[in-house]
Every structure is written in structure tokens, then in C-alpha cells.
Write a protein that holds these residues in place. Structure first.
Motif, short mmCIF file in Angstrom:
data_model
loop_
_atom_site.label_atom_id
_atom_site.label_comp_id
_atom_site.label_asym_id
_atom_site.label_seq_id
_atom_site.Cartn_x
_atom_site.Cartn_y
_atom_site.Cartn_z
N GLN A 1 0.83 -1.19 0.00
CA GLN A 1 0.00 0.00 0.00
C GLN A 1 0.87 1.25 0.00
O GLN A 1 1.80 1.36 0.80
CB GLN A 1 -0.90 -0.03 1.23
CG GLN A 1 -2.08 0.89 1.13
CD GLN A 1 -3.14 0.48 2.15
OE1 GLN A 1 -3.86 -0.48 1.99
NE2 GLN A 1 -3.21 1.26 3.21
N ILE A 2 0.57 2.15 -0.90
CA ILE A 2 1.35 3.39 -0.99
C ILE A 2 0.38 4.55 -0.83
O ILE A 2 -0.57 4.69 -1.59
CB ILE A 2 2.05 3.53 -2.36
CG1 ILE A 2 2.87 2.29 -2.66
CG2 ILE A 2 2.93 4.77 -2.41
CD1 ILE A 2 2.60 1.72 -4.02
N GLU A 3 0.64 5.38 0.18
CA GLU A 3 -0.18 6.57 0.37
C GLU A 3 0.60 7.80 -0.06
O GLU A 3 1.75 7.97 0.34
CB GLU A 3 -0.55 6.73 1.85
CG GLU A 3 -1.67 5.82 2.29
CD GLU A 3 -2.01 6.05 3.77
OE1 GLU A 3 -2.50 7.16 4.08
OE2 GLU A 3 -1.76 5.16 4.57
N VAL A 4 -0.04 8.63 -0.86
CA VAL A 4 0.57 9.90 -1.27
C VAL A 4 -0.28 11.01 -0.68
O VAL A 4 -1.45 11.18 -1.03
CB VAL A 4 0.66 10.01 -2.81
CG1 VAL A 4 1.19 11.37 -3.23
CG2 VAL A 4 1.55 8.90 -3.37
N ILE A 5 0.33 11.73 0.26
CA ILE A 5 -0.42 12.70 1.06
C ILE A 5 0.05 14.12 0.73
O ILE A 5 1.23 14.43 0.92
CB ILE A 5 -0.18 12.42 2.56
CG1 ILE A 5 -0.53 10.95 2.87
CG2 ILE A 5 -0.97 13.38 3.45
CD1 ILE A 5 0.24 10.36 4.04
N ASP A 6 -0.87 14.94 0.23
CA ASP A 6 -0.45 16.32 -0.07
C ASP A 6 -1.17 17.33 0.81
O ASP A 6 -2.09 16.99 1.54
CB ASP A 6 -0.62 16.64 -1.58
CG ASP A 6 -2.07 16.74 -2.02
OD1 ASP A 6 -2.88 17.38 -1.32
OD2 ASP A 6 -2.40 16.20 -3.11
N GLN A 7 -0.69 18.56 0.74
CA GLN A 7 -1.28 19.66 1.51
C GLN A 7 -1.86 20.68 0.54
O GLN A 7 -1.70 21.87 0.70
CB GLN A 7 -0.20 20.30 2.40
CG GLN A 7 0.44 19.31 3.36
CD GLN A 7 1.67 19.86 4.08
OE1 GLN A 7 2.36 20.72 3.55
NE2 GLN A 7 1.94 19.34 5.27
N GLY A 8 -2.52 20.14 -0.46
CA GLY A 8 -2.96 20.97 -1.58
C GLY A 8 -4.37 21.51 -1.48
O GLY A 8 -4.95 21.58 -0.40
N ILE A 9 -4.92 21.85 -2.65
CA ILE A 9 -6.20 22.56 -2.72
C ILE A 9 -7.40 21.68 -2.35
O ILE A 9 -8.46 22.18 -2.03
CB ILE A 9 -6.42 23.15 -4.14
CG1 ILE A 9 -6.45 22.05 -5.20
CG2 ILE A 9 -5.33 24.16 -4.47
CD1 ILE A 9 -6.80 22.54 -6.61
#
Ligand code: ATP
Ligand code: MG
Length: 171
Positions: A101-109
Motif C-alpha cells: 500500500q502506498i499513500e501519497v499525502i499532499d497539503q494541496g487545494i
């Protein structure tokens, strides 16, 4: 314009081609992620976005290398594209049963709840992305990534909060 159309047609070709079975081999998840990061690094640096990969856990996956990298690049590219300058994109890896499992976590819009069901559809782009000239695209990335993940019997899920950030979970 030519380069945009090239990208578009390559995307369409890929959509058309997957489906008749793919050759899977044993791959190191870490190196897939490292290669995917290298493909979006330039764009991230331009926005001073820091991509923070997980501490190595040495997970192995079975899959088709090129397409898996493509799927990861798509999610990372979106994370960079739909985030303001000077934010972070975190990558977390782990295991869920027999799947990586790969989580890609951003702080975007973020993505509106009402738009979430549609983002995996071909050519769909959320309102906020269509309005901004700096976030160009065809709305193809996620539909291709979805297809690739399906070919691997995995799933592609998303969680999002407007103006807080988005997490994509590739299983
Ligand atoms: P491209 O074909 O170049 O990838 P795109 O990025 O618009 O174009 P998708 O990657 O399929 O297309 O994404 C579809 C839409 O989902 C985007 O237009 C955007 O509105 C929304 N989206 C995807 N990822 C994110 C994210 N991390 N944060 C906010 N919105 C996102
Ligand atoms: Mg995209």
C-alpha cells in the motif's frame, strides 16, 4: 501544443492497450517510488515542494514495472500540481494483507466531496483545476492510473478535504 497533443495521444494509446494481460515480475517497491519521484522532482523543486518518502521497509511487489511507475508518477504529479508552493508531499508505504500500500499525502487545494466520484473518469477535471491556467491537463492521468491498478488486482482510493489536502491510496 504539439507536446501537449503527444502526451494526450500517448495517454489514449495506453488506455487502449492495457487489458490483454501484462507480464509481471518481482519488483522492489522502494525503487519504483524512487524512479517515480525522480520524474516529478523538477516540477516539485520549481514550487519548492518537498517530497518526503517513507523510511525504507523493503517491500516487494509483483507487477509490470513501467506501468506501475506510470501510475505512481500520475498521483505524485497531481500532488505537486494541485498544491501551493512550499508545501510537502509525503509518501507512506505499508502492507495490507498480501498487498503493498502506498499513500501519497499532499497539503494541496483538495477536491470537493461532490466531485470525488468523478475524478477517475476520463477527461474529468474538477472545477477549481479548470479555472486555473497554471494547472493544465487533460483529465486523463487518474483514469489511466486506475486502469493500471486494476490490472494488478489492486485499488486506487482517495480522501480529501477542501483547502487542507488530498491522500491517494494505491493498493
Ligand atoms: P492529466 O491528464 O494531465 O493528468 P489532470 O491532472 O487534470 O490532467 P487527472 O490526473 O486524471 O487529470 O485528475 C483529475 C482531476 O482530479 C484533476 O483535474 C483535479 O481536479 C483532481 N485532482 C487529482 N489529484 C488531485 C490532488 N492531489 N489534489 C487536488 N485535486 C486533484
Ligand atoms: Mg493528472
Amino acid at each position: 501544443e504539439l507536446s501537449k497533443l503527444t502526451t494526450l495521444s500517448e495517454g489514449l494509446l495506453q488506455l487502449a492497450h492495457t487489458g490483454n494481460g501484462i507480464a509481471k515480475t518481482k519488483l522492489e517497491l522502494d525503487s519504483l517510488i524512487t524512479i517515480a519521484i525522480s520524474r516529478v522532482l523538477k516540477g516539485a523543486e520549481q514550487k519548492q515542494i518537498l517530497i518526503v518518502p517513507d523510511k525504507s521497509k523493503k517491500l516487494a511487489v509483483r507487477g509490470e514495472e513501467t506501468s506501475l511507475i506510470e501510475a505512481l508518477v500520475t498521483v505524485l504529479d497531481n500532488a505537486v500540481k494541485y498544491s501551493p508552493d512550499k508545501t510537502e508531499v509525503k509518501i507512506k508505504t505499508g502492507k495490507s494483507k498480501e498487498f503493498a500500500q502506498i499513500e501519497v499525502i499532499d497539503q494541496g487545494i483538495g477536491i470537493k466531496a461532490s466531485e470525488l466520484p468523478y475524478i477517475f473518469e476520463r477527461f474529468y477535471r474538477a472545477d477549481s483545476s479548470r479555472k486555473r491556467s497554471e494547472t493544465e491537463g487533460y483529465g486523463l492521468g487518474l483514469s489511466i492510473a486506475q486502469k493500471i491498478v486494476d490490472e494488478h488486482d489492486g485499488s486506487l482510493r482517495v480522501k480529501s478535504k477542501m483547502n487542507k489536502g488530498t491522500t491517494f491510496i494505491v493498493t
